[in-house]
Write an enzyme that holds these catalytic residues in place. Structure first.
Site, PDB file in Angstrom:
ATOM      1  N   GLY B 103       0.837  -1.196   0.000  1.00  0.00           N
ATOM      2  CA  GLY B 103       0.000   0.000   0.000  1.00  0.00           C
ATOM      3  C   GLY B 103       0.865   1.237   0.000  1.00  0.00           C
ATOM      4  N   CYS B 104       0.228   2.360   0.372  1.00  0.00           N
ATOM      5  CA  CYS B 104       0.845   3.670   0.285  1.00  0.00           C
ATOM      6  C   CYS B 104       1.676   3.901   1.536  1.00  0.00           C
ATOM      7  CB  CYS B 104      -0.282   4.691   0.160  1.00  0.00           C
ATOM      8  SG  CYS B 104       0.238   6.329  -0.255  1.00  0.00           S
ATOM      9  N   VAL B 105       2.792   3.155   1.670  1.00  0.00           N
ATOM     10  CA  VAL B 105       3.543   3.201   2.927  1.00  0.00           C
ATOM     11  C   VAL B 105       4.442   4.414   2.982  1.00  0.00           C
ATOM     12  CG1 VAL B 105       3.360   0.800   3.518  1.00  0.00           C
ATOM     13  CG2 VAL B 105       5.135   1.514   1.960  1.00  0.00           C
TER      14      VAL B 105
END
Ligand code: HEM
Ligand code: HEM
Ligand code: SF4
Ligand code: SF4
Lengths: 406, 105
Positions: B103-105
């Site tokens: 994901g959008c880490v």
């Protein structure tokens, strides 16, 4: 003339706008492979970065975005190409000394390429290896810089230049941004939430940070008394040839202004003004925001995934922002909102989506705010309204009482 | 990608040092991975967290959310960072042999 090995990128050195290709070529050997890889992506019309990447520094759960090239043998210089987010100063005011420091550190540890700035606000250092992460973090800390946010956490707050350079600003946006960033360092560096949460701060409804569209929590300056009018300046505008009726009065969305052309006098029915800024933007010298200032708090702004794009909507039409008490009321509210969200959300559910799923009634109850008409554009058009059991019991009791007293 | 040898047992790791085949995990592998995340020794509290993550993943097929993890283990986030300085995702999940967070880490 020798044939260029990057014909597609070379096209982008033409034209009037500053060319990113030219800028990148200044990196010489350091950026050569990145440019070659980019040219290849242009030819093949696809990215050459692998999915994801988890790297970081000790003590933090975010701040670095790991990236690996999917052709490491052919492009070894960009095999590891991580991005570092550096928390920007409020309003992006730098002096040349701090920028030189940042450049020196980046020259030592990274590709030399940057993004000034990322869309959330951070100074972006583009491209380094895992081995350099802890050392560059140490150097940055020593020089007074800290990382910004990434992951399921509070992202780096950002603000417009506020009172530093804008007479419209209804509070010290830069101070608030700095204060919130410091107050919530833990929430920023150590992801603890269901998903990301962003704060953006604009000093007035012109919303120069686009907070309403790009932050879960938008803090937008406003006032609640009268617009300050300087009639002599109004007359100056008229004398200079402004058609005050056409350019100002008729364009007011609530039609709450009138203009006496003989006296060159502008009158505003402030009770019906929605503080859209149009008249102030148009007659900057004559009109000024009111004196009783604060902000509106909007919630839920986000991009498309998953539930569609949302613009933020009002949760608090007016809140005072006091430096004196360290913004106590605002902070209490923020913490209640985050707490309710953290307790109730599913994995990767933004606060706006959670409100959509559970309803404003639940949300407002959790943060102790009464519903007010300013929260909606219009009332619901369907009758599927939920009553709590207590409300129904109370209603029946009150009707019975009314019967008896008749 | 790299293959490492842990006491005669070969384990495949990705660039970030996360396990590629989760069924290669055992306690010795955990000890090895812990060293790559600045954890010299796995104490009782480390194991408590690691085992919790393993069990949760086995039951639900995903890693728990941070709030859930803190509630279930009784550990505060600060204590988790004291145990795993690189945090629950990069540190603890890696040691527990969970897949890499995405994901959008
Ligand atoms: C005695 C007359 C009528 C009865 C008993 C009746 C009954 C119903 C019922 C039981 C439903 C379902 C409600 C639900 O979704 O839970 C419904 C929905 C609906 N009815 Fe009627 N209806 C009547 C007249 C009309 C008329 C005259 C119209 C249109 C001119 C109409 C248009 C609709 C529409 C559009 C819906 C769907 C509303 C929605 O869910 O968005 N009905 N009606
Ligand atoms: C035994 C008879 C019936 C049963 C059990 C029944 C049941 C239902 C149910 C459960 C719904 C959906 C409500 C919801 O969306 O939550 C519905 C919707 C509806 N029913 Fe019936 N119904 C019956 C007969 C009828 C008849 C005879 C008509 C019309 C002549 C009718 C017209 C409608 C309409 C218009 C809707 C709304 C559809 C929509 O949501 O747009 N129903 N009904
Ligand atoms: S948002 Fe308003 S206060 Fe901030 S810079 Fe823009 S016009 Fe000025
Ligand atoms: S701020 Fe907007 S709504 Fe208010 S008086 Fe001016 S133009 Fe009208």
């Amino acid at each position: 003339m020798a044939l260029s090995n990057r014909p597609l990128l070379d096209n982008l050195k033409e034209g009037r706008y500053p060319s990113f290709v030219k800028e990148m070529e200044k990196g010489g050997a350091k950026t050569e492979q990145l440019l070659n890889l980019l040219e290849r992506s242009y030819e093949e019309k696809k990215v050459h970065w692998k999915h994801g990447g988890i790297v970081g520094v000790r003590g933090y759960g975010g701040g670095v975005i790991g990236r690996y090239c999917d052709l490491p043998e052919e492009y070894p210089d960009v095999a590891e190409f991580h991005t570092i987010r550096v928390n920007q100063p409020s309003g992006w005011f730098y002096n040349s000394k701090s920028l030189r420091t940042l450049c020196d550190i980046w020259e030592k540890h990274g590709s030399g390429l940057t993004n000034m700035h990322g869309a959330t606000g951070d100074a972006i250092l583009l491209g380094t290896t895992t081995e350099h992460l802890q050392p560059i973090f140490n150097d940055l800390s020593e020089a007074g810089f800290d990382l910004g946010g990434s992951g399921s956490n509070l992202r780096t707050p950002s603000c417009c230049n506020g009172e530093a350079r804008c007479e419209y600003s209804c509070f010290d946006a830069m101070h608030l941004c700095h204060d919130l960033t410091n107050e919530y360092q833990d929430e920023l560096h150590r992801p603890m939430w269901p998903y990301k949460s962003k704060i953006k701060i604009s000093g007035c409804p012109n919303d120069c940070t686009s907070s309403i569209a790009r932050s879960d929590i938008a803090i937008i300056g406003t006032w609640r008394d009268a617009i300050q009018v300087n009639q002599a300046e109004v007359a100056n505008y008229a004398d200079a040839g402004m058609d005050v009726k056409r350019e100002v009065v008729y364009k007011c969305p609530t039609k709450c202004m009138s203009y006496d052309a003989d006296k060159k006098e502008l009158n505003i029915d402030n009770d019906n003004c929605t503080r859209c800024m149009h008249c102030i933007n148009t007659m900057t010298k004559a009109l000024h925001v009111g004196k009783d200032r604060g902000a509106s708090l909007l919630i839920g702004g986000k991009a498309t995934i998953v539930q569609s794009a949302f613009l933020g909507w009002v949760v608090k039409p007016f809140i005072k922002l006091n430096k004196e008490d360290d913004y106590a009321e605002l902070k209490e509210l923020l913490e209640k909102m985050w707490d309710w969200w953290d307790e109730n959300a599913k994995v990767r559910e933004r606060i706006g989506e959670l409100i959509y799923r559970k309803g404003m009634t639940d949300f407002l109850k959790a943060i102790d705010i009464e519903a007010v008409p300013q929260m909606v554009k219009h009332p619901r058009e369907n009758p599927y309204f939920f009553w709590t059991e207590e409300e129904v019991v109370a209603e029946i009791a009150s009707r019975k009482n009314a019967e008896v007293s008749k | 990608m790299a293959t490492v040898d842990v006491n005669g047992h070969s384990v495949e790791l990705d660039e970030d040092g996360f396990m590629v085949n989760l069924d290669e995990w055992n306690e010795e592998v955990a000890v090895y991975l812990a060293k790559t995340e600045d954890v010299a020794e796995l104490t009782e509290d480390h194991w408590k967290l690691v085992n919790y993550l393993k069990d949760y993943y086995k039951e639900y097929g995903i890693a728990p959310m941070v709030r859930k993890m803190c509630k279930d283990t009784g550990l505060k986030l600060k204590e988790i960072y004291d145990l795993f300085p690189t945090g629950p995702a990069k540190g603890a999940c890696k040691v527990a042999g969970l897949p890499k967070p995405t994901g959008c880490v």
